[in-house]
Design an enzyme around this catalytic site. Structure first.
Site, PDB file in Angstrom:
ATOM      1  NE  ARG A  40      -4.235  -1.506   2.230  1.00 21.36           N
ATOM      2  CZ  ARG A  40      -5.179  -1.557   3.149  1.00 21.36           C
ATOM      3  NH1 ARG A  40      -5.010  -0.918   4.302  1.00 21.36           N
ATOM      4  NH2 ARG A  40      -6.288  -2.237   2.945  1.00 21.36           N
ATOM      5  N   GLY A  65      -7.878  -2.718  -6.705  1.00 24.72           N
ATOM      6  CA  GLY A  65      -9.233  -2.206  -6.583  1.00 24.72           C
ATOM      7  C   GLY A  65      -9.346  -0.742  -6.930  1.00 24.72           C
ATOM      8  CB  THR A  68      -4.962  -0.325  -7.430  1.00 22.53           C
ATOM      9  OG1 THR A  68      -4.555  -0.895  -6.189  1.00 22.53           O
ATOM     10  CG2 THR A  68      -3.909  -0.622  -8.489  1.00 22.53           C
ATOM     11  CG  ASP A  96     -14.301  -7.039   0.177  1.00 28.87           C
ATOM     12  OD1 ASP A  96     -14.055  -8.168   0.650  1.00 28.87           O
ATOM     13  OD2 ASP A  96     -13.998  -5.979   0.758  1.00 28.87           O
ATOM     14  N   GLY A 140     -15.616  -8.491   3.600  1.00 27.21           N
ATOM     15  CA  GLY A 140     -16.639  -7.666   2.993  1.00 27.21           C
ATOM     16  C   GLY A 140     -16.758  -6.369   3.764  1.00 27.21           C
ATOM     17  CE1 TYR A 242      -6.348  -9.774   5.055  1.00 30.08           C
ATOM     18  CE2 TYR A 242      -5.645 -10.218   7.306  1.00 30.08           C
ATOM     19  CZ  TYR A 242      -5.996  -9.326   6.315  1.00 30.08           C
ATOM     20  OH  TYR A 242      -6.008  -7.982   6.582  1.00 30.08           O
ATOM     21  CB  ILE A 244     -11.929 -16.970   2.584  1.00 33.54           C
ATOM     22  CG1 ILE A 244     -11.976 -15.436   2.663  1.00 33.54           C
ATOM     23  CG2 ILE A 244     -12.560 -17.605   3.793  1.00 33.54           C
ATOM     24  CD1 ILE A 244     -13.371 -14.870   2.552  1.00 33.54           C
ATOM     25  NE  ARG A 245      -6.057 -11.055   1.391  1.00 30.88           N
ATOM     26  CZ  ARG A 245      -5.847  -9.750   1.445  1.00 30.88           C
ATOM     27  NH1 ARG A 245      -6.754  -8.935   0.953  1.00 30.88           N
ATOM     28  NH2 ARG A 245      -4.757  -9.247   1.984  1.00 30.88           N
TER      29      ARG A 245
END
Length: 322
Positions: A40, A65, A68, A96, A140, A242, A244-245
């Site tokens: 970031r 996203g 970016t 998300d 989310g 994290y 799930i990603r």
């Protein structure tokens, strides 16, 4: 490949570029995460354009996203002002699935599949206890797509809480009591950005993002208190965070990523710049990055997807947002 996001373009001496040869990318689809390291901040349009010119780069692909892509648009404006022969192409990435205009972002299907498995674990715990309530907090922040789709995919959930729908705790308690009376157990999926009216911190992090309160533990503690007052039942709380990603990519996502990468390269080679590519009604389209950066996509409570979720979970009108 540029490491650590825009930091690597602004300071390639500190974040050295990585050669993406066949050996280095052969098995990346077997792993989660990014071999280029996410990062970031570090954005400086003038400095990055200087570096791009020095390094002889004529194509820049920005993967990310709305933040970016907002920076990508500023980079495009600066490059255009200088008359630089460089194509700047955005590729939408957000777990998300909150990127405007496009059908979905890559990685979303894999995250939903992983989240569905976690929901199944919560269901097992809830059904293994008298009046058990399984609670799963999912990613989310501003959009409830992961929670909604995971609930639809699992068909095990009785309540979905998403950022787009404000609820009253009294209505939640009433629904919990009715479901437990009817079934003897219950499963709740809650998006991390839901219920912030109860847990808002009012703080921001170093990058300017709002620090969200923990709605998952809030629901666990308050439902445990409610169930204790009723004299029976308990909550089983799971926060996969994290996990799930960071899973390996699923087949549909693998196909989708390959498609996006080919079309992004073709777009650049045809001379386009300042655009983001992605599917609209399953047809890869080019949208100006400025438009992509103008906001975030949210779940429409009037959409067939959300209404299907409400019906599948047998949620009352008071918790549907309608």
């Amino acid at each position: 490949g540029i490491q650590s996001g825009y930091n690597g373009l602004a300071n390639p001496e500190t974040h050295r570029p990585k050669q993406l040869d066949v050996d280095s990318v052969r098995d990346i689809h077997m792993k989660g995460g990014s071999i280029l390291k996410a990062g970031r901040g570090g954005f400086d349009a003038e400095k990055i354009c200087d570096r791009v010119g020095q390094l002889g780069i004529n194509m820049v692909f920005t993967v990310g996203g709305d933040g970016t892509q907002a920076a990508s648009h500023m980079l495009y404006v600066e490059a255009k002002k200088r008359g630089m022969p460089v194509s700047i192409i955005g590729v939408p990435k957000s777990i998300d699935n909150d990127i405007l205009f496009f059908d979905k972002t890559f990685g979303f299907d894999s995250a939903v599949a992983s989240a569905s498995e976690v929901i199944r674990n919560a269901w097992i715990e809830a059904t293994s206890c008298e009046h058990g309530v399984g609670i799963v907090k999912l990613m989310g922040r501003d959009a409830g797509y992961v929670a909604m789709h995971a609930a639809l995919a699992s068909t095990l959930v009785d309540l979905v809480m998403i950022p787009e729908v404000n609820v009253k705790l009294e209505d939640v308690y009433s629904h919990v009591d009715k479901v437990l009376a009817r079934k003897g157990f219950m499963v709740i999926a809650v998006a991390e950005g839901a219920g912030q009216e109860f847990v808002s911190t009012g703080e921001k992090d170093a990058t300017g993002h709002t620090k969200y309160g923990d709605v998952g533990t809030f629901m666990r503690d308050n439902l445990n208190k409610h169930l204790k007052e009723k004299g029976c039942g308990r909550c089983f709380y799971i926060d996969p965070s994290y996990i799930i990603r960071s899973v390996a990519i699923r087949p549909n996502d693998h196909i989708y990523c390959s498609r996006l990468s080919r079309d992004a390269v073709h777009t650049a080679m045809r001379g386009y710049t300042g655009v983001c590519i992605g599917p609209i009604h399953n047809i890869i389209s080019m949208i100006p990055s400025e438009l992509i950066a103008s906001g975030k996509k949210k779940v429409s409570i009037k959409s067939s997807a959300w209404q299907s979720c409400v019906q599948s979970c047998n949620m009352p009108l008071s918790l549907s947002g309608m």
